[in-house]
Design an enzyme around this catalytic site. Structure first.
Site, mmCIF file in Angstrom:
data_model
loop_
_atom_site.group_PDB
_atom_site.id
_atom_site.type_symbol
_atom_site.label_atom_id
_atom_site.label_comp_id
_atom_site.label_asym_id
_atom_site.label_seq_id
_atom_site.Cartn_x
_atom_site.Cartn_y
_atom_site.Cartn_z
ATOM 1 N N ARG A 104 24.055 -29.463 1.362
ATOM 2 C CA ARG A 104 24.854 -28.633 2.260
ATOM 3 C C ARG A 104 24.272 -27.236 2.294
ATOM 4 O O ARG A 104 24.055 -26.619 1.249
ATOM 5 C CB ARG A 104 26.295 -28.546 1.769
ATOM 6 C CG ARG A 104 27.036 -29.823 1.841
ATOM 7 C CD ARG A 104 28.531 -29.615 1.815
ATOM 8 N NE ARG A 104 28.997 -28.627 0.845
ATOM 9 C CZ ARG A 104 30.282 -28.304 0.697
ATOM 10 N NH1 ARG A 104 31.190 -28.881 1.473
ATOM 11 N NH2 ARG A 104 30.663 -27.424 -0.184
ATOM 12 N N THR A 108 26.453 -22.346 6.177
ATOM 13 C CA THR A 108 27.138 -23.068 7.269
ATOM 14 C C THR A 108 27.945 -24.267 6.765
ATOM 15 O O THR A 108 28.797 -24.781 7.484
ATOM 16 C CB THR A 108 26.105 -23.612 8.275
ATOM 17 O OG1 THR A 108 25.289 -24.597 7.604
ATOM 18 C CG2 THR A 108 25.214 -22.503 8.814
ATOM 19 N N ASP A 201 31.310 -28.485 -8.540
ATOM 20 C CA ASP A 201 30.103 -29.026 -7.903
ATOM 21 C C ASP A 201 29.638 -30.270 -8.663
ATOM 22 O O ASP A 201 29.159 -30.190 -9.790
ATOM 23 C CB ASP A 201 29.006 -27.951 -7.902
ATOM 24 C CG ASP A 201 27.810 -28.379 -7.061
ATOM 25 O OD1 ASP A 201 27.240 -29.465 -7.340
ATOM 26 O OD2 ASP A 201 27.451 -27.651 -6.130
ATOM 27 N N ASP A 204 25.840 -30.401 -9.793
ATOM 28 C CA ASP A 204 25.567 -29.502 -10.914
ATOM 29 C C ASP A 204 26.152 -30.045 -12.210
ATOM 30 O O ASP A 204 25.538 -29.928 -13.274
ATOM 31 C CB ASP A 204 26.157 -28.114 -10.626
ATOM 32 C CG ASP A 204 25.292 -27.315 -9.665
ATOM 33 O OD1 ASP A 204 24.112 -27.663 -9.495
ATOM 34 O OD2 ASP A 204 25.814 -26.340 -9.086
HETATM 35 C C1 PRP Z 1 27.816 -32.439 -2.324
HETATM 36 C C2 PRP Z 1 28.371 -33.829 -2.492
HETATM 37 C C3 PRP Z 1 28.273 -34.376 -1.093
HETATM 38 C C4 PRP Z 1 28.562 -33.169 -0.248
HETATM 39 C C5 PRP Z 1 29.986 -33.211 0.216
HETATM 40 O O1 PRP Z 1 26.445 -32.454 -2.307
HETATM 41 O O2 PRP Z 1 27.691 -34.585 -3.454
HETATM 42 O O3 PRP Z 1 27.011 -34.928 -0.773
HETATM 43 O O4 PRP Z 1 28.371 -32.021 -1.079
HETATM 44 O O5 PRP Z 1 30.251 -32.169 1.071
HETATM 45 P P1 PRP Z 1 30.543 -32.382 2.616
HETATM 46 O O6 PRP Z 1 31.514 -33.504 2.719
HETATM 47 O O7 PRP Z 1 31.149 -31.073 3.030
HETATM 48 O O8 PRP Z 1 29.262 -32.644 3.319
HETATM 49 P P2 PRP Z 1 25.565 -31.105 -2.256
HETATM 50 O O9 PRP Z 1 25.308 -30.729 -0.822
HETATM 51 O O10 PRP Z 1 26.215 -30.054 -3.102
HETATM 52 O O11 PRP Z 1 24.177 -31.558 -2.818
HETATM 53 P P3 PRP Z 1 23.795 -32.107 -4.277
HETATM 54 O O12 PRP Z 1 24.373 -33.492 -4.387
HETATM 55 O O13 PRP Z 1 22.315 -32.110 -4.222
HETATM 56 O O14 PRP Z 1 24.359 -31.177 -5.310
HETATM 57 N N1 URA Z 2 30.462 -30.753 -3.041
HETATM 58 C C1 URA Z 2 30.878 -30.740 -4.327
HETATM 59 O O1 URA Z 2 30.120 -31.095 -5.242
HETATM 60 N N2 URA Z 2 32.132 -30.350 -4.586
HETATM 61 C C2 URA Z 2 32.988 -29.978 -3.626
HETATM 62 O O2 URA Z 2 34.159 -29.628 -3.939
HETATM 63 C C3 URA Z 2 32.534 -29.986 -2.304
HETATM 64 C C4 URA Z 2 31.260 -30.380 -2.028
#
Ligand code: PRP
Ligand code: URA
Length: 210
Positions: A104, A108, A201, A204
């Site tokens: 994400r 945005t 997160d 993380d």
């Molecule tokens: C997180 C999560 C989803 C997304 C959800 O990933 O694992 O993929 O956010 O958010 P959304 O429904 O608003 O799209 P992130 O983008 O943080 O990436 P990561 O898994 O690499 O930490």
């Molecule tokens: N991605 C995450 O890992 N946590 C949230 O709460 C939203 C998006």
């Protein structure tokens, strides 16, 4: 319209309460994500078709049921979805695994795709998209769109541990054919599009990157 299944099994809910706790460290968090994924997999595969076969036991012939119908594939959305894959493969050893890399944009909150690689026969398989978090729904919607438009997938199920109304509405609007399995529908999103109360997160916390 695809089904919306909120899995309120006591074991899932118990593990989810530990997962949410900010004191839970990386090792335990990662283990819990796997354990919850296994329990969710059990529920999400409940209606898979089976066929009867005969098996010779040491003493007689037993009529047994084995999986039939389409072969399966598991598609994690990177990174956090990776935390659910091993547990799913333990349950369904014959499943193939595809990957979709998506993050994400911090400003945005829109998903940015950076990678995808699928098994060659993915279009013929029933696909389980896995990701611990369904927040705005942007990542899930984009992943499902990619699977449909680029890879020709027709039979897609979405599995997220924690969701919220905004994410569920977005997926059901964009992809009304998709069945959704979640362990929780939380209250809302905050101004950073994080799920409240959520668990922070997920990526993380699985990989210890913060
Ligand atoms: C997180 C999560 C989803 C997304 C959800 O990933 O694992 O993929 O956010 O958010 P959304 O429904 O608003 O799209 P992130 O983008 O943080 O990436 P990561 O898994 O690499 O930490
Ligand atoms: N991605 C995450 O890992 N946590 C949230 O709460 C939203 C998006």
């Amino acid at each position: 319209m695809g089904s919306l299944n909120v899995l309120d099994h006591p074991l899932i809910q118990h593990k989810l309460s530990i997962l949410r706790d900010k004191r839970t460290g990386v090792k335990e968090f990662r283990e819990l994500v796997g354990e919850i994924a296994a329990l969710m997999c059990y529920e999400a595969t409940r209606n898979l078709p089976t066929e009867e076969i005969e098996v010779e036991t040491p003493v007689a012939t037993a009529k047994c049921r084995v999986l039939s119908g389409k072969k399966l594939a598991i598609v994690p959305i990177l990174r956090a979805g990776l935390g659910m894959v091993d547990a799913m493969i333990d349950m369904i050893p014959s499943a193939k695994v595809g990957h979709i890399g998506m993050y994400r944009d911090p400003e945005t909150h829109l998903p940015v795709e950076y990678y995808s690689k699928m098994p060659p026969d993915i279009a013929e398989r029933s696909v389980f998209v896995v990701d611990p978090m369904l927040a705005t729904g942007g990542s899930a919607c984009a992943a499902i769109e990619l699977l449909k438009n680029k890879y020709g997938c027709k039979n897609i199920t979405l599995m997220d541990i924690i969701s919220c109304p905004e994410g569920i509405d977005a997926v059901r609007k964009a992809h009304p054919d998709v069945d959704i399995f979640v362990a929780s529908v939380d209250e809302k999103l905050n101004e950073h599009a994080y799920i409240i109360p959520g668990l922070g997160d997920a990526g993380d916390r699985i990989f210890g990157t913060k």
